[in-house]
Every structure is written in C-alpha cells, then in structure tokens.
Enzyme design. Structure first.
Site, PDB file in Angstrom:
ATOM      1  N   TYR A 136      -2.673   0.309  13.312  1.00  0.00           N
ATOM      2  CA  TYR A 136      -1.611   0.359  12.304  1.00  0.00           C
ATOM      3  C   TYR A 136      -1.836  -0.731  11.257  1.00  0.00           C
ATOM      4  O   TYR A 136      -1.714  -0.490  10.046  1.00  0.00           O
ATOM      5  CB  TYR A 136      -0.262   0.170  12.988  1.00  0.00           C
ATOM      6  N   VAL A 154      11.727  -5.382  11.237  1.00  0.00           N
ATOM      7  CA  VAL A 154      12.954  -4.778  10.707  1.00  0.00           C
ATOM      8  C   VAL A 154      13.643  -4.015  11.835  1.00  0.00           C
ATOM      9  O   VAL A 154      12.989  -3.323  12.621  1.00  0.00           O
ATOM     10  CB  VAL A 154      12.650  -3.816   9.541  1.00  0.00           C
ATOM     11  N   ARG A 163       9.661  15.159   7.702  1.00  0.00           N
ATOM     12  CA  ARG A 163       9.215  16.361   8.418  1.00  0.00           C
ATOM     13  C   ARG A 163      10.396  17.195   8.887  1.00  0.00           C
ATOM     14  O   ARG A 163      10.291  18.415   9.017  1.00  0.00           O
ATOM     15  CB  ARG A 163       8.327  15.967   9.594  1.00  0.00           C
TER      16      ARG A 163
END
Length: 258
Positions: free
Chosen positions: A165, A199, A44
């Site tokens: 999610y 991560v 974006r």
C-alpha cells in the site's frame, strides 16, 4: 480570504468524488454540498451515497449530491462515468481522487492478483480519472479547476506494515508532482495532495479484516484524525486564492511518533 468567501466562486460548479460512500469521501461530499456545489459521488456500491444524498437534501443545503456507481479499477466504468457527467452536468471542475484500499498481506505474502487490484484502484484509476477530468476542464475552457489526490503519510515514510500500500502511495506522491509539471505548461489548473496519518475510518478494519483490532488501535492513540479534519483541509485548499497552489499537505495526529 475566508473559506466562506473563497468558496463562493465554486457555487453550482461540479465536483467528482471517488470512494464517496464512507469515511473521508463522505465528509468531503457533505462539505462540498454545504458550499453549494453539485457533487457526483461514486463508489462500487451507491446505496450509502443515495442515503447520504437523501439526508443532505432534507437539510435544505444549497448544493446537491448525486450518486453514481463506478468501479475506478475498470477503465470502461471510468469512461462511461465521464461521458454521463458531460451529458448531464457539463463536465468536472473539481476532481477528488479519494478511492483507495489496502490489504494486510506482507510483501513476502502478497499475491500478484492482490497487487494488481491495489494498483488499479490506488494508482491507475487515479491517473485515468485525473486525465479525463483535466480534458473535461480544458475542452470547456475551465482554467481554474482543481485536482485533489487523497494520498497518505505512507506515501512519504515507511512504518513496516502495509508495505505494498505504501508503494502505491509513494507512486501518488510522484504522480502529483508529475501532473503539476504537465499542468503548468498550458493551464492554471491546480493540484493538491493531502496525506493524512491515522484517520478514524473503516480503512484499517478493512485492511486487516478485524474491526476490533482497528478500534483497539484508535483507543491507544493520544489523538486521531477525523474525516471532517481532512474535508476541512480540502476546503481550505479549494477556497484559497487562484494564484496560490497548496501542493502537498502532510497531516499527522498530535502525538504521533512515527
């Protein structure tokens, strides 16, 4: 076959990486450029990708990174991006669906707008980018293209947090298999899902809107996955012989108990 020899056939070919400005996306862009690919990195905001592109060009790598501003939750943005790639670079040979986000809201709290925003990026944008990439490949007679979906261990099991999610990532698990079954009907285009556990990126801090909390989570872990670890797995899959499809890679940090 080594990664180096397997990547020779991808030199000067075009990869599109979504969510390319930070973390895993940044590592993937760097790795592909280092192996001679022309990489379109989109997000974006393209400022960070422009900076990375400048840094990579100074290193004299054989490939190049080109920044493109695109919101993958916006259908027209995606249409315009693929038209621009076709006009300026021929088309897409490797599609890396890396863009994705979460929020901290529980299922009992989350609003309809937040759910739709997450679905539009994590699911709808992924499907649209994949379908357009495949069309780009087929119309140009590219029969050895490769699609990568950056999934998550949350697409295979629930931890009790970030539950919506997880629902979007369970969808990615289903979509990867759905695309595989459709692709084998008329092509040898491969598709690979890579599903990391924790991560060390900005993802957790953004999801919970708390950078200190994210750092404390990483500090408590016996080990965490690094963005470059995921980029290396992608390179291994991409460089594998064309007759092999590495379909679903689950990646846990050593010592993880969930």
């Amino acid at each position: 076959m080594s990664i180096e020899s397997g990547m020779i056939r991808w030199k000067n070919r075009v990869a599109l990486v979504t969510g390319a400005s930070v973390g895993i996306g940044e590592a993937i862009c760097t790795s592909l450029v280092s192996h001679g690919m022309t990489v379109i990195g989109c997000a974006r905001s393209k400022d960070k990708i422009d900076m990375l592109s400048n840094d990579l060009s100074k290193k004299g790598l054989s490939g190049r990174l080109i920044a493109y501003k695109c919101d993958v939750s916006n259908d027209k943005n995606i249409d315009d991006m693929f038209e621009w790639i076709a006009k300026n670079h021929g088309g897409v040979d490797v599609m890396v669906n890396n863009a994705g986000f979460s929020c901290k809201d529980t299922l009992l709290e989350i609003t309809g707008d937040k759910m739709r925003d997450m679905l539009n990026v994590n699911v709808v944008g992924l499907v649209l980018c994949t379908s357009k990439a495949v069309k780009s490949m087929l119309t140009r007679g590219v029969d050895d293209g490769h699609i990568f979906n950056l999934n998550s261990m949350s697409g295979h099991r629930l931890t009790g947090i970030l539950n919506f999610y997880a629902a979007t990532k369970f969808a990615v698990t289903a979509l990867t298999e759905g695309f595989r079954r459709e692709l084998v009907e008329n092509s040898k285009i491969r598709i690979t899902a890579i599903s990391p556990g924790l991560v060390e990126t900005e993802f957790l801090a953004r999801a919970f809107e708390d950078k200190d909390m994210a750092q404390s989570v990483f500090a408590r872990c016996e080990s965490v996955i690094k963005p470059q670890d995921i980029a290396d797995i992608l390179l291994f899959s991409l460089s594998s012989p064309p007759n092999i499809q590495i379909h679903d890679v689950l990646v846990r940090p050593c010592g993880e108990k969930i």
